[in-house]
Design a protein around this motif. Sequence first.
Motif, mmCIF file in Angstrom:
data_model
loop_
_atom_site.group_PDB
_atom_site.id
_atom_site.type_symbol
_atom_site.label_atom_id
_atom_site.label_comp_id
_atom_site.label_asym_id
_atom_site.label_seq_id
_atom_site.Cartn_x
_atom_site.Cartn_y
_atom_site.Cartn_z
ATOM 1 N N MET A 1 -3.935 1.699 9.411
ATOM 2 C CA MET A 1 -3.905 2.426 10.582
ATOM 3 C C MET A 1 -3.928 1.700 11.868
ATOM 4 S SD MET A 1 -5.833 5.847 9.264
ATOM 5 C CE MET A 1 -5.485 6.791 10.563
ATOM 6 N N GLU A 2 -4.979 0.776 12.073
ATOM 7 C CA GLU A 2 -5.029 -0.290 13.242
ATOM 8 C C GLU A 2 -3.886 -1.009 13.436
ATOM 9 O OE1 GLU A 2 -8.598 -1.058 14.842
ATOM 10 O OE2 GLU A 2 -9.273 0.853 14.072
ATOM 11 N N MET B 1 0.912 -1.202 -0.017
ATOM 12 C CA MET B 1 -0.014 0.010 -0.079
ATOM 13 C C MET B 1 0.853 1.299 0.141
ATOM 14 S SD MET B 1 -2.741 0.991 2.862
ATOM 15 C CE MET B 1 -3.925 0.071 2.819
ATOM 16 N N LYS B 2 0.817 2.058 -1.061
ATOM 17 C CA LYS B 2 1.585 3.448 -1.074
ATOM 18 C C LYS B 2 0.854 4.259 -0.455
ATOM 19 C CE LYS B 2 4.432 4.010 -4.550
ATOM 20 N NZ LYS B 2 4.936 4.200 -5.776
ATOM 21 N N ILE B 3 1.467 5.161 0.390
ATOM 22 C CA ILE B 3 0.642 6.290 0.884
ATOM 23 C C ILE B 3 1.647 7.377 1.154
ATOM 24 C CG2 ILE B 3 -0.348 7.037 3.296
ATOM 25 C CD1 ILE B 3 -0.926 4.213 4.127
ATOM 26 N N CYS B 4 1.366 8.580 0.516
ATOM 27 C CA CYS B 4 2.300 9.648 0.783
ATOM 28 C C CYS B 4 1.490 10.647 1.841
ATOM 29 C CB CYS B 4 2.218 10.540 -0.522
ATOM 30 S SG CYS B 4 3.162 12.074 -0.290
ATOM 31 N N ILE B 5 2.153 11.078 2.618
ATOM 32 C CA ILE B 5 1.722 12.091 3.800
ATOM 33 C C ILE B 5 2.230 13.411 3.330
ATOM 34 C CG2 ILE B 5 1.232 12.614 6.039
ATOM 35 C CD1 ILE B 5 1.784 9.811 6.745
ATOM 36 N N PHE B 6 1.294 14.265 2.454
ATOM 37 C CA PHE B 6 1.800 15.541 2.235
ATOM 38 C C PHE B 6 1.491 16.661 3.362
ATOM 39 C CE2 PHE B 6 2.903 17.703 -1.664
ATOM 40 C CZ PHE B 6 2.995 19.047 -1.337
ATOM 41 N N GLY B 7 2.458 17.046 3.927
ATOM 42 C CA GLY B 7 2.403 17.875 5.230
ATOM 43 C C GLY B 7 2.575 16.925 6.335
ATOM 44 N N LEU C 1 2.009 4.366 10.354
ATOM 45 C CA LEU C 1 1.972 3.732 9.054
ATOM 46 C C LEU C 1 2.914 2.822 8.609
ATOM 47 C CD1 LEU C 1 -0.719 6.238 7.216
ATOM 48 C CD2 LEU C 1 -1.213 3.846 7.779
ATOM 49 N N HIS C 2 4.359 3.604 8.802
ATOM 50 C CA HIS C 2 5.420 2.877 8.341
ATOM 51 C C HIS C 2 5.914 1.443 9.166
ATOM 52 C CE1 HIS C 2 9.580 2.814 6.653
ATOM 53 N NE2 HIS C 2 10.031 2.460 8.121
ATOM 54 N N GLN C 3 5.514 1.715 10.523
ATOM 55 C CA GLN C 3 5.579 0.470 11.430
ATOM 56 C C GLN C 3 4.522 -0.583 10.784
ATOM 57 O OE1 GLN C 3 5.065 2.763 15.191
ATOM 58 N NE2 GLN C 3 6.814 2.244 15.800
ATOM 59 N N ALA C 4 3.551 -0.233 10.469
ATOM 60 C CA ALA C 4 2.570 -1.141 10.033
ATOM 61 C C ALA C 4 2.852 -1.804 8.666
ATOM 62 C CB ALA C 4 1.125 -0.673 9.873
ATOM 63 N N GLY C 5 3.936 -1.337 8.048
ATOM 64 C CA GLY C 5 4.406 -1.963 6.959
ATOM 65 C C GLY C 5 4.104 -1.436 5.594
ATOM 66 N N ALA C 6 3.356 -0.176 5.487
ATOM 67 C CA ALA C 6 2.820 0.560 4.533
ATOM 68 C C ALA C 6 4.180 1.083 3.777
ATOM 69 C CB ALA C 6 1.949 1.468 4.737
ATOM 70 N N VAL D 1 12.124 5.739 12.861
ATOM 71 C CA VAL D 1 11.766 5.057 11.541
ATOM 72 C C VAL D 1 12.378 6.026 10.463
ATOM 73 C CG1 VAL D 1 9.769 3.726 12.510
ATOM 74 C CG2 VAL D 1 9.345 6.193 11.306
ATOM 75 N N HIS D 2 12.464 5.106 9.378
ATOM 76 C CA HIS D 2 13.197 6.047 8.098
ATOM 77 C C HIS D 2 12.472 5.709 6.845
ATOM 78 C CE1 HIS D 2 17.065 6.632 10.460
ATOM 79 N NE2 HIS D 2 16.713 5.394 11.184
ATOM 80 N N PRO D 3 11.292 6.428 6.809
ATOM 81 C CA PRO D 3 10.554 6.487 5.621
ATOM 82 C C PRO D 3 11.408 7.263 4.404
ATOM 83 C CG PRO D 3 9.356 7.816 7.235
ATOM 84 C CD PRO D 3 10.534 7.279 7.890
ATOM 85 N N ARG D 4 10.865 7.226 3.332
ATOM 86 C CA ARG D 4 11.283 8.357 2.357
ATOM 87 C C ARG D 4 10.833 9.651 2.650
ATOM 88 N NH1 ARG D 4 8.474 6.089 -1.054
ATOM 89 N NH2 ARG D 4 9.972 4.338 -1.547
ATOM 90 N N CYS D 5 11.655 10.621 2.695
ATOM 91 C CA CYS D 5 11.413 11.938 2.830
ATOM 92 C C CYS D 5 11.677 12.887 1.810
ATOM 93 C CB CYS D 5 11.791 12.553 4.079
ATOM 94 S SG CYS D 5 11.397 11.383 5.760
#
Length: 340
Positions: free
Chosen positions: A184-185, A1-7, A19-24, A54-58
Amino acid sequence: MKICIFGSGAIGGYLGVRLHQAGADVSLVARGAHLTAMRQNGVKLIVGEEETVVHPRCTDNAAELGPQDYVIIGLKAHSVPSVVPAIQPLLGKDTAVVTAVNGIPYWYFYKNGGDFEGRVLDSVDPGGAQWNGFGPERAIGCVVYPATEVVEPGVIQHIYGDKFSLGEPDGTQSDRVKALSAAMEAGGLRAPVLDRIRDEIWLKLWGNLCFNPISALTHATLDVICSDPETRAVAKAMMLEAKEIGDRLGVHFRVDVERRINGAGAVGAHKTSMLQDLERGRPMEIDALLSVVQEMGRMVGVDTPTIDVVLALVRQRGEVAGIYSRPGVKEAAAPAVAAQ
Ligand SMILES: NC(=O)C1=CN([C@@H]2O[C@H](COP(=O)(O)OP(=O)(O)OC[C@H]3O[C@@H](n4cnc5c(N)ncnc54)[C@H](OP(=O)(O)O)[C@@H]3O)[C@@H](O)[C@H]2O)C=CC1
Ligand SMILES: CC(C)(CO)C(=O)C(=O)O
């Protein structure tokens, strides 16, 4: 699941970590020193005694991310119209846009039925930039309950809460909203899918529309505003005007005014986000919390005398501080020093 958080500030960053911890497959769009710190050191979330990194793409360039399954908007409401063009590369055929933003969202009159179906709200979506640029059919509603703060660049402090209520504008339990809720859960958040998300938006807004501007005018914390009989009466008058508007739009308020005020007072010596923004010299979310209620009042023929007074005062407070411009007026430049 690809999720971008804008802001990806206080709320977006918190969501991003979970969400990163959930594996997204999470990407965070941010800027400035906060972005630099997240790129260099990861995103640190502090919850009580526990620290997680955590180290998501930023990035500050959404164009490098490509189409997403979900774009979660974690901006302050007044920032959203200006980023509509920057969000376009994230939008594929089925991308959902999740509005994790306080106040009335741009899609409010999409699939709501009634006289105002398809109506664009000028105070939150001037010129229909979001309605036309995202499309209302992409929207998933989100009511943000937690309190979090960026305490230093790259570091998010959780203060309380873990619930993000979700809901489709048409109230259906769609696959896309259920999948987001599940992600999210899986990250340890509560994310109920509601069939009447607008009721929940109003319940949150009910507090924000009065406590936030009153606090910006008086510099008082929630406990003081709710216990002083005079400011409590102002808040109550504003809430009753808003309730009349909501009632005419078919909103169901599941608690009464006194209980809602008592709930806010119980939060304690907390500065509302609008007061914090004023003190830090940052733009205040006046239009999505208050101007829009006045606008909706005009639409349904409800007079809003108390809201009008408080709105006039808080707008002027923001203008004098150089951090607010009325809708349709060129955006205020950020002042060099924080407002006193
Ligand atoms: N924080 C909280 O406890 C709560 C917040 N909310 C609501 O959630 C929403 C988000 O609030 P919050 O997380 O506190 O806000 P923040 O200001 O902490 O986060 C927004 C982030 O977006 C960044 N940003 C703004 N414009 C751009 C851009 N063009 N490109 C990239 N990044 C950008 C901001 O950067 P910069 O700082 O440089 O402007 C900031 O880091 C608001 O509607 C708020 O009312 C609701 C409940 C509680
Ligand atoms: C604290 C609270 C509930 C005040 O209305 C809030 O949501 C805010 O500060 O924006």
